[in-house]
Design a protein around this motif. Structure first.
Motif, PDB file in Angstrom:
ATOM      1  N   GLU A 149      78.670 -62.113  36.470  1.00 37.22           N
ATOM      2  CA  GLU A 149      77.873 -62.426  37.656  1.00 37.22           C
ATOM      3  C   GLU A 149      78.765 -62.844  38.826  1.00 37.22           C
ATOM      4  N   THR A 157      72.800 -66.578  45.588  1.00 40.92           N
ATOM      5  CA  THR A 157      72.881 -65.915  44.294  1.00 40.92           C
ATOM      6  C   THR A 157      73.022 -66.993  43.232  1.00 40.92           C
ATOM      7  N   ILE A 189      73.901 -68.193  39.585  1.00 45.03           N
ATOM      8  CA  ILE A 189      74.795 -67.756  38.514  1.00 45.03           C
ATOM      9  C   ILE A 189      74.578 -68.624  37.276  1.00 45.03           C
TER      10      ILE A 189
END
Length: 677
Positions: A336, A642, A644
């Motif tokens: 990721e 984002t 993770i």
């Protein structure tokens, strides 16, 4: 200008002296006055300038004779170097009370004008400024002056040659500052005078000074081979004779003829406790005309260098390279993170298992910064004193050409604690506080409360950070955390505001408020940590856990204490701060806290892309309510979130995304020497 040197006169025999161009000599017209004299007259050849100082007012000669009881002082100088020895003259005639043109006695002084100049880049434009009279000071600001030394902490290839000389390539020399010792005048004058470079014993371990001898490579190769490639023919090597530094305090400049001698000055250490960063190098002209008699100084001049400070880079600067470790259990995390780094168009460096030896905490091991002078800059990694399995990585894998390395460690290793890991070392973006500008931001690290005994960053590291001067540090309270790092409760992100950034603070209150809203909306049964192999709790259970809520009330108080410090020391207002929902807990038989779920403040910032620990919060209407809340706070700033998954690989080991990564960034456009002190 330095105080003028006194020159004694004699009516019995002529006196000879050397006068350095650009300096003044004070004639002692009163030391050889003959009996009955009441006035004197000075005559000179065209190459000598004379001025008269009476009651500290200096003037050109406006009359022929001066009363001896007037207290007037005669100052002489030369504007250019002599063509031959003793080619200029001054005569001082002494007269009695009677009005006669015949003097009672005369004193004659023969002058030889010479140039002795010590020159460096005082204007900070990358060029040496020749024959500047004022170089013995260092001042801050865009209109300031003073030379700068890079600390030569990178590693270039260098070979040691016979005769005590080092051979350096051009990469070595680019890290050094050029200095010239220029001499001009009759050769005979320098046969009886020595030009000496010198430094003080206190500064001898701060710099090396090398005398340069330039020889083309092909001249050496031609002696052993007739085949010299065209590439080699254009190269040159510079042999440097070690002149000053370590035990060498004095260096006699060899003067076979008047010339310009090139020297290279190499910085050895950063500013630190007991060392301001300023180094003085002097040149002195010594009269050695009398054999077996010690030399006498007749002229001296100093230049001042300041060592470049080590400068940290904040989250608002452009990312260049991301560092992370590969471990047995972080494949999901690596995948990721790799995708995020690709989107950010950064280089990704993965430290393999054989080099990290199971140590995953890349942020804790080191901190990236840079050094800069008017000609160049390069990154310098500061290695923390934690000395765990990653300890060799900065030195072994990063140190190289134009990539420096530095470390500060206490003599007693027992002084090192968790707060000496560099997750506890951050820097703000540029700020202005009560009218004072910090164009390179301010360093931030955590410690204990001023009235309590607790953990602090080791003194040698703190002293080093304060000594850099350009990023005036701020100490926060982080000892309330088990790990004790400031990155557990704060970070900075870029923002389209007047300041250009926002401060993110972990906030248990914000999390509780969010959960109370969800409970009120009928989502009290939504699970925290759903589908994870860990203890799961509903929103209702969390809010009804009296002990957990009391712990977070305490934690909020600790964070609010730091909030006040940061507002004051960074000149922030409430509109500059965003509260990120995070809960903490204090394990049984402990009195320090750790994140209850993945700490979303502990993120990696890559421009407008944020890599945030996935919190695994309650799922409501198909979305994690914690993720949804954070996106609503940060996306209006133009940031992309984002999330993770670092739960098993980092969170359960008491760390998060930021702890496990590190970012090298571009340097500031602002030049540190232009700061206003």
């Amino acid at each position: 200008m330095a105080s003028p040197r006194t020159v004694r006169l004699s009516c019995l025999r002529p006196t000879n002296t050397v006068c350095v161009v650009g300096t003044q000599l004070l004639l002692d017209v009163y030391g050889c006055v003959p009996p009955g004299a009441v006035s004197f007259e000075v005559k000179r050849t065209a190459g000598v300038q004379a001025t008269y100082r009476h009651r500290m007012v200096q003037t050109e000669a406006s009359r022929n004779r001066w009363p001896l009881d007037s207290g007037v002082e005669v100052l002489v100088s030369m504007d250019y170097s002599s063509d031959s020895l003793n080619d200029n003259k001054i005569s001082v005639s002494y007269y009695g009370s009677e009005k006669k043109d015949t003097p009672l006695a005369k004193a004659r002084l023969y002058f030889t004008g010479v140039v002795v100049s010590l020159d460096v880049d005082t204007s900070r434009d990358g060029k040496v400024n020749l024959n500047r009279s004022e170089q013995a000071s260092w001042t801050w600001g865009s209109k300031g002056q003073g030379a700068i030394l890079l600390v030569n902490c990178d590693r270039e290839e260098k070979c040691i040659c016979s005769g005590g000389q080092d051979t350096f390539n051009t990469a070595d020399l680019a890290d050094m500052s050029v200095m010239y010792v220029t001499t001009k005048g009759p050769r005979a004058a320098f046969e009886t005078h020595d030009v000496v470079l010198h430094i003080t014993p206190a500064e001898a371990d701060k710099v090396y000074v090398y005398h340069a001898i330039v020889r083309k490579v092909q001249e050496e190769e031609a002696q052993t081979s007739k085949r010299v490639s065209q590439d080699t023919a254009t190269e040159s090597m510079i042999r440097l004779k070690h002149a000053l530094g370590d035990e060498k305090l004095v260096y006699k400049v060899p003067l076979t003829s008047p010339q310009k001698n090139m020297f290279f000055v190499e910085g050895i250490t950063f500013p630190d406790a007991g060392f301001s960063g300023l180094v003085s190098i002097g040149v002195t002209l010594m009269d050695s005309s009398v054999e077996n008699i010690p030399e006498v100084p007749i002229f001296t001049r100093n230049v001042i260098f300041r060592m470049t400070p080590w400068i940290m880079t904040p989250n608002t600067l452009k990312p260049v390279e991301v560092f992370v470790c590969s471990t047995a259990d972080n494949n999901t995390f690596l995948g990721e993170l790799t995708e995020l780094v690709k989107r950010a168009k950064c280089k990704l460096t993965i430290c393999p298992k054989v080099e990290n030896r199971g140590d995953r905490w890349m942020q804790d091991e080191m901190e990236f910064g840079y050094i800069e002078d008017p000609r160049k800059n390069f990154p310098v990694v500061l290695d923390s004193p934690r000395n765990r399995e990653l300890d060799v990585f900065p030195f072994k894998c990063l140190l190289g050409p134009d990539f420096g390395y530095w470390t500060r460690e206490p003599e007693d290793e027992s002084e090192v604690n968790s707060l000496d890991s560099f997750g506890n070392l951050e820097v703000s973006p540029p700020v202005t506080v009560n009218g004072k500008e910090y164009p390179l931001g301010r360093i931030i690290f955590g410690g204990t409360l001023p009235t309590f005994y607790g953990r602090r960053m080791t003194k040698v590291v703190r002293d080093f950070l304060y000594a850099q001067q350009v990023q005036s540090p701020v100490e926060l309270y982080s000892d309330w955390l088990i790990v004790g790092h400031v990155d557990e409760f704060m970070t900075f992100v870029p923002a389209p505001s007047e300041k250009g950034f926002c401060l993110l603070l972990a906030s248990p209150m914000a999390c509780c408020t969010l959960f109370e809203e969800k409970l009120k909306d009928g989502h009290g049964d939504a699970l925290m940590f759903k589908d994870l192999d860990t203890h799961q709790m509903t929103i209702k259970e969390i809010l009804e856990d009296k002990y957990l809520i009391e712990q977070n009330t305490y934690v909020q108080g600790c964070i609010d204490w730091n909030r006040g410090i940061l507002k004051k020391e960074l000149g922030l207002e409430e509109k500059d701060i965003i509260d990120i929902p995070v809960l903490f807990y204090i394990p049984p038989k402990d009195y320090r806290a750790v994140a209850f779920f993945p700490d979303m403040v502990n993120m990696i910032v890559l421009g407008k892309l944020l890599g945030i620990p996935k919190p695994f919060g309650p799922i409501i209407n198909g979305k994690c309510c914690l993720e949804e809340k954070v996106c609503s706070l940060l996306e209006p700033l133009g940031l992309n979130c984002t999330f993770i998954d670092d739960f098993s690989s980092y969170h359960e080991n008491l760390g998060e995304v930021h702890c496990g990564t590190n970012v090298r960034r571009e340097p500031f456009a602002f030049k540190w020497w232009n700061m206003v002190a």
